[in-house]
Every structure is written in C-alpha cells, then in structure tokens.
Scaffold this active site. Structure first.
Site, PDB file in Angstrom:
ATOM      1  N   SER A  38       0.833  -1.212   0.000  1.00  0.00           N
ATOM      2  CA  SER A  38       0.000   0.000   0.000  1.00  0.00           C
ATOM      3  C   SER A  38       0.862   1.254   0.000  1.00  0.00           C
ATOM      4  O   SER A  38       0.559   2.221  -0.704  1.00  0.00           O
ATOM      5  CB  SER A  38      -0.877   0.068   1.243  1.00  0.00           C
ATOM      6  OG  SER A  38      -1.646  -1.078   1.383  1.00  0.00           O
ATOM      7  N   HIS A  47      -0.120  -1.193  -7.290  1.00  0.00           N
ATOM      8  CA  HIS A  47      -0.981  -0.879  -6.149  1.00  0.00           C
ATOM      9  C   HIS A  47      -2.445  -0.942  -6.564  1.00  0.00           C
ATOM     10  O   HIS A  47      -2.954  -0.032  -7.208  1.00  0.00           O
ATOM     11  CB  HIS A  47      -0.624   0.507  -5.585  1.00  0.00           C
ATOM     12  CG  HIS A  47      -1.455   0.879  -4.406  1.00  0.00           C
ATOM     13  ND1 HIS A  47      -1.917   2.154  -4.172  1.00  0.00           N
ATOM     14  CD2 HIS A  47      -1.926   0.117  -3.380  1.00  0.00           C
ATOM     15  CE1 HIS A  47      -2.625   2.158  -3.061  1.00  0.00           C
ATOM     16  NE2 HIS A  47      -2.650   0.946  -2.564  1.00  0.00           N
ATOM     17  N   GLU A  73      -2.128   1.357  -9.692  1.00  0.00           N
ATOM     18  CA  GLU A  73      -0.944   2.196  -9.891  1.00  0.00           C
ATOM     19  C   GLU A  73       0.250   1.285 -10.178  1.00  0.00           C
ATOM     20  O   GLU A  73       0.495   0.336  -9.432  1.00  0.00           O
ATOM     21  CB  GLU A  73      -0.692   3.052  -8.652  1.00  0.00           C
ATOM     22  CG  GLU A  73      -1.771   4.099  -8.456  1.00  0.00           C
ATOM     23  CD  GLU A  73      -1.677   4.786  -7.109  1.00  0.00           C
ATOM     24  OE1 GLU A  73      -1.255   5.949  -7.080  1.00  0.00           O
ATOM     25  OE2 GLU A  73      -2.040   4.170  -6.086  1.00  0.00           O
ATOM     26  N   ASN A 120      -2.870   7.649  -2.855  1.00  0.00           N
ATOM     27  CA  ASN A 120      -2.897   7.890  -1.413  1.00  0.00           C
ATOM     28  C   ASN A 120      -2.359   9.262  -1.035  1.00  0.00           C
ATOM     29  O   ASN A 120      -2.730   9.805   0.009  1.00  0.00           O
ATOM     30  CB  ASN A 120      -2.147   6.783  -0.658  1.00  0.00           C
ATOM     31  CG  ASN A 120      -3.100   5.662  -0.270  1.00  0.00           C
ATOM     32  OD1 ASN A 120      -4.261   5.918   0.059  1.00  0.00           O
ATOM     33  ND2 ASN A 120      -2.633   4.428  -0.314  1.00  0.00           N
TER      34      ASN A 120
HETATM   35  N1  LIG Z   1      -6.546  -4.166   2.313  1.00  0.00           N
HETATM   36  C1  LIG Z   1      -6.458  -3.147   1.463  1.00  0.00           C
HETATM   37  O1  LIG Z   1      -7.379  -2.324   1.320  1.00  0.00           O
HETATM   38  C2  LIG Z   1      -5.211  -2.985   0.619  1.00  0.00           C
HETATM   39  C3  LIG Z   1      -5.234  -2.140  -0.498  1.00  0.00           C
HETATM   40  C4  LIG Z   1      -4.098  -2.027  -1.296  1.00  0.00           C
HETATM   41  C5  LIG Z   1      -2.945  -2.733  -0.971  1.00  0.00           C
HETATM   42  N2  LIG Z   1      -2.944  -3.565   0.143  1.00  0.00           N
HETATM   43  C6  LIG Z   1      -1.697  -4.294   0.439  1.00  0.00           C
HETATM   44  O2  LIG Z   1      -1.842  -5.627  -0.051  1.00  0.00           O
HETATM   45  C7  LIG Z   1      -1.099  -6.522   0.790  1.00  0.00           C
HETATM   46  C8  LIG Z   1      -2.040  -7.583   1.343  1.00  0.00           C
HETATM   47  O3  LIG Z   1      -3.050  -6.954   2.085  1.00  0.00           O
HETATM   48  P1  LIG Z   1      -4.395  -7.718   2.503  1.00  0.00           P
HETATM   49  O4  LIG Z   1      -5.329  -6.672   2.969  1.00  0.00           O
HETATM   50  O5  LIG Z   1      -4.793  -8.641   1.423  1.00  0.00           O
HETATM   51  O6  LIG Z   1      -3.871  -8.563   3.757  1.00  0.00           O
HETATM   52  P2  LIG Z   1      -4.472  -9.913   4.359  1.00  0.00           P
HETATM   53  O7  LIG Z   1      -4.008  -9.972   5.764  1.00  0.00           O
HETATM   54  O8  LIG Z   1      -5.921 -10.028   4.072  1.00  0.00           O
HETATM   55  O9  LIG Z   1      -3.732 -11.048   3.497  1.00  0.00           O
HETATM   56  C9  LIG Z   1      -2.367 -11.305   3.577  1.00  0.00           C
HETATM   57  C10 LIG Z   1      -2.160 -12.798   3.349  1.00  0.00           C
HETATM   58  O10 LIG Z   1      -0.760 -13.050   3.208  1.00  0.00           O
HETATM   59  C11 LIG Z   1      -0.526 -14.323   3.785  1.00  0.00           C
HETATM   60  N3  LIG Z   1       0.903 -14.479   4.051  1.00  0.00           N
HETATM   61  C12 LIG Z   1       1.634 -13.950   5.051  1.00  0.00           C
HETATM   62  N4  LIG Z   1       2.924 -14.322   4.921  1.00  0.00           N
HETATM   63  C13 LIG Z   1       3.008 -15.082   3.798  1.00  0.00           C
HETATM   64  C14 LIG Z   1       4.076 -15.756   3.134  1.00  0.00           C
HETATM   65  N5  LIG Z   1       5.324 -15.696   3.590  1.00  0.00           N
HETATM   66  N6  LIG Z   1       3.784 -16.473   2.017  1.00  0.00           N
HETATM   67  C15 LIG Z   1       2.520 -16.537   1.537  1.00  0.00           C
HETATM   68  N7  LIG Z   1       1.479 -15.920   2.137  1.00  0.00           N
HETATM   69  C16 LIG Z   1       1.718 -15.206   3.249  1.00  0.00           C
HETATM   70  C17 LIG Z   1      -1.415 -14.343   5.023  1.00  0.00           C
HETATM   71  O11 LIG Z   1      -1.627 -15.664   5.507  1.00  0.00           O
HETATM   72  C18 LIG Z   1      -2.670 -13.670   4.502  1.00  0.00           C
HETATM   73  O12 LIG Z   1      -3.613 -14.612   3.998  1.00  0.00           O
HETATM   74  C19 LIG Z   1      -0.441  -5.660   1.863  1.00  0.00           C
HETATM   75  O13 LIG Z   1       0.858  -5.301   1.449  1.00  0.00           O
HETATM   76  C20 LIG Z   1      -1.352  -4.446   1.914  1.00  0.00           C
HETATM   77  O14 LIG Z   1      -0.729  -3.293   2.427  1.00  0.00           O
HETATM   78  C21 LIG Z   1      -4.042  -3.707   0.922  1.00  0.00           C
END
Ligand SMILES: NC(=O)c1ccc[n+]([C@@H]2O[C@H](COP(=O)([O-])OP(=O)(O)OC[C@H]3O[C@@H](n4cnc5c(N)ncnc54)[C@H](O)[C@@H]3O)[C@@H](O)[C@H]2O)c1
Length: 303
Positions: free
Chosen positions: A113, A134, A146, A185
């Site tokens: 993010s 992104h 992005e 952002n």
């Molecule tokens: N949630 C949002 O609105 C949003 C928006 C844009 C970007 N992001 C970014 O996207 C990424 C994921 O966010 P999310 O909201 O999906 O998080 P989430 O917690 O829902 O999912 C993350 C997943 O990664 C898995 N994981 C952790 N370590 C791992 C590894 N070593 N190998 C494989 N899987 C692994 C976890 O078990 C989990 O299922 C982050 O970097 C976040 O900042 C999130």
C-alpha cells in the site's frame, strides 16, 4: 504480451484472492499460494462467491489453482504479484526466495500500500524486473492499479504490466517516481488531513465534513478530476483561490494531534465502535453494503 499469461499470486487474503479473480476472469491461468493453510483452502470458494454476487462468469474460478509450495506456485509464471502482509523484511525475503525459482524474464510485482518499492526490490539479483502494482480494495470493483517503477525497472517490464492490467479491464496509471503514497494515497490523504483539521478546529463536526464532500464535489469527482476542474473554471481563478485559501489549510508535516488522541483513547473506528463518530454493528454493515452497491453500479455504468 501473450493473450494468455501464467500469473502467480502470493498471499490469498483480502487483496490476493481478488487479484487472482480479476486475472482469471481475464482468461489467464492463475496459481495462488498462502502460508496460512485455511486462507489457501478457502480462496477458490471466496472467488466463486464474489463472481456469483457480481454476476461475472463463474467458470473463471476453474482457472485458479491453489498451490501449497511457493516454488511450485511461481516456477512457470510470466508474472508474479505479491500480496502478503505489509511487512518490509517479509516482502524482501519473499522476493529473494521467489527469484530463485522463476525464469530470468519473469516480472515481479508487489502490491504494497505504501512501502517504497525501491526498498522491497533492492535485494533482487535482476532489479529491472521488479515493480509495484498498487491495487485498491475491492480489486474486482475499483478500476485503478498504480504501476510503480523504481530507478532500475525496465521500460519493457512497465509496458508489459500496463498492458496486462489494461487487458484485464483495469485502469493502470504509471507512477514514474517511487514516492511515498504513490499518487492515489497522496491525494486521498491530502484531503483527509484537512478533513481532520476542520473537526479539530471546531469549524464543523465529522458528519458535516463527510456530508459536504458527498453532497458536493464528491459527486463530480468520478467524472471530473481536479485538474480538469481547474481548467474548467480557469487557472487564473484557481490561482486566486489558492492565494486566499492555501495559507489557512493544514500544512503541518505530521499527523494531527486530534487523530493521535483518538487512537490513544482507543477510538479506532469500526473496530472499536467509535472513531470520529460512533458506529453500531448495523451502521457499519449498512455503510459497507452501500459502498459495495455503489462501486458495483459504477462498474456496470463503465461497461
Ligand atoms: N486491504 C487493502 O485495502 C489494501 C489495499 C491495497 C494494498 N494492500 C496491500 O496488499 C497486501 C495484502 O493486504 P491484505 O489486505 O490482502 O492482507 P491480508 O491480511 O488479508 O492477506 C495477507 C495474506 O498473506 C498471507 N501471508 C503472510 N505471509 C506469507 C508468506 N510468507 N507467504 C505466503 N502468504 C503469506 C497471510 O496468511 C494472509 O492470507 C499488503 O501489502 C497491503 O498493504 C491492501
């Protein structure tokens, strides 16, 4: 770019399963992995539910293949996108590992993010293949992705990624410099900083800030960007407004003490039932449903 690519998604959480869904719906073969077995085991069911609720082709889920081992997930991939937890050492270690298994021309993307792509990709042996993508939540309803290059990213990797996302129905935007917050952002939080400040200064309450935006320029924003708007009203008028208003707009370099106080008091928003405002579970569910319905209708009107 091949019409049908092999995409590997690392992390099957909120973002990862949605990203896999978009690529599968676009006709690509998608492998997905997650270190947490329940997340991997439920990924296809969650995608199937989303497809059904959205009225999209439910057969797309058959192009998604959950894979337990990272190596097996990425080995044949043309393109790998990482969506694991927002943790710098974790992402750096993961890309180091991924690079051991992929082909020399596989592109590697992080869905961080806010973390610098430069820092995430600095340990790669072949840094020209590393970039940021992104996506916004939910990935299957918000069009923007992005695409962030670092000083090392090749033009070919940027071009491939832009085309891949455009062909999957997304609206990719090229971020030419790896700056904190990328583009979306930075803009969003410039607005949020002033929104907090208006409440902090007693100019209006939180509900009024949101009403002013939703009942006013928020209505136009989906079809009229700020720079189109500035041209519409005239750059001379925009300059005059800035001379009067900008000196009074919040330009402190850090977070507002008001926001810091809310957090210190445990007023964390939905998760504690109160933030800037109080939120019952019913109000939270109603707002989430309203946003989903709005985004779904916006997607329908796009097509
Ligand atoms: N949630 C949002 O609105 C949003 C928006 C844009 C970007 N992001 C970014 O996207 C990424 C994921 O966010 P999310 O909201 O999906 O998080 P989430 O917690 O829902 O999912 C993350 C997943 O990664 C898995 N994981 C952790 N370590 C791992 C590894 N070593 N190998 C494989 N899987 C692994 C976890 O078990 C989990 O299922 C982050 O970097 C976040 O900042 C999130």
């Amino acid at each position: 770019m091949a019409a049908k690519a092999k995409i590997a998604v690392i992390g099957a959480g909120l973002m990862g399963h949605g990203i896999a869904q978009v690529f599968a719906l676009a006709g690509h073969d998608v492998t997905i992995t997650d270190s947490h077995k329940p997340s991997l085991d439920t990924a296809k069911a969650r995608i199937a539910t989303n497809l059904r609720e959205l009225g999209d082709d439910e057969r797309a889920v058959e192009r998604v293949r959950p894979v337990a081992e990272l190596a097996n997930c990425v080995r044949e991939a043309d393109y790998v996108v990482e969506a694991v937890l927002e943790d710098m050492p974790l992402k750096q270690k993961l890309f180091g590992e991924i690079e051991r298994y992929v082909r020399s021309d596989t592109i590697l993307a992080s869905n961080t993010s806010v973390m610098p792509i430069t820092q995430i990709m600095q340990g790669l042996r072949e840094r020209s293949r590393g970039l940021g993508t992104h996506w916004w939540n939910p990935p299957f309803l918000v069009p923007l992705v992005e695409v962030i290059g670092t000083q090392w990213t090749s033009q070919a990797a940027i071009d491939f990624t832009m085309k891949l996302h455009a062909a999957a129905g997304k609206r990719p935007a090229h971020v030419k410099k790896d700056v904190p917050g990328f583009i979306g952002n930075r803009l969003q939080h410039a607005l949020w900083r002033e929104a907090v400040s208006l409440v902090e200064r007693g100019i209006c309450d939180a509900a009024t800030v949101d009403t002013v935006i939703k009942a006013c320029f928020g209505r136009r924003l989906a079809v009229l960007g700020p720079l189109e708007n500035a041209d519409m009203v005239g750059t001379d008028l925009t300059l005059a407004i800035h001379k009067t208003v900008l000196p009074d707009i919040d330009h402190r370099p850090g977070p507002s003490p008001y926001l810091e106080r809310l957090v210190a008091e445990g007023k964390l928003g939905f998760k504690s039932g109160e933030g800037f405002r109080k939120w019952s579970p019913e109000e939270q569910a109603a707002l989430r449903a309203k946003v989903f319905k709005h985004l779904k209708a916006a997607r329908a009107s796009d097509s």
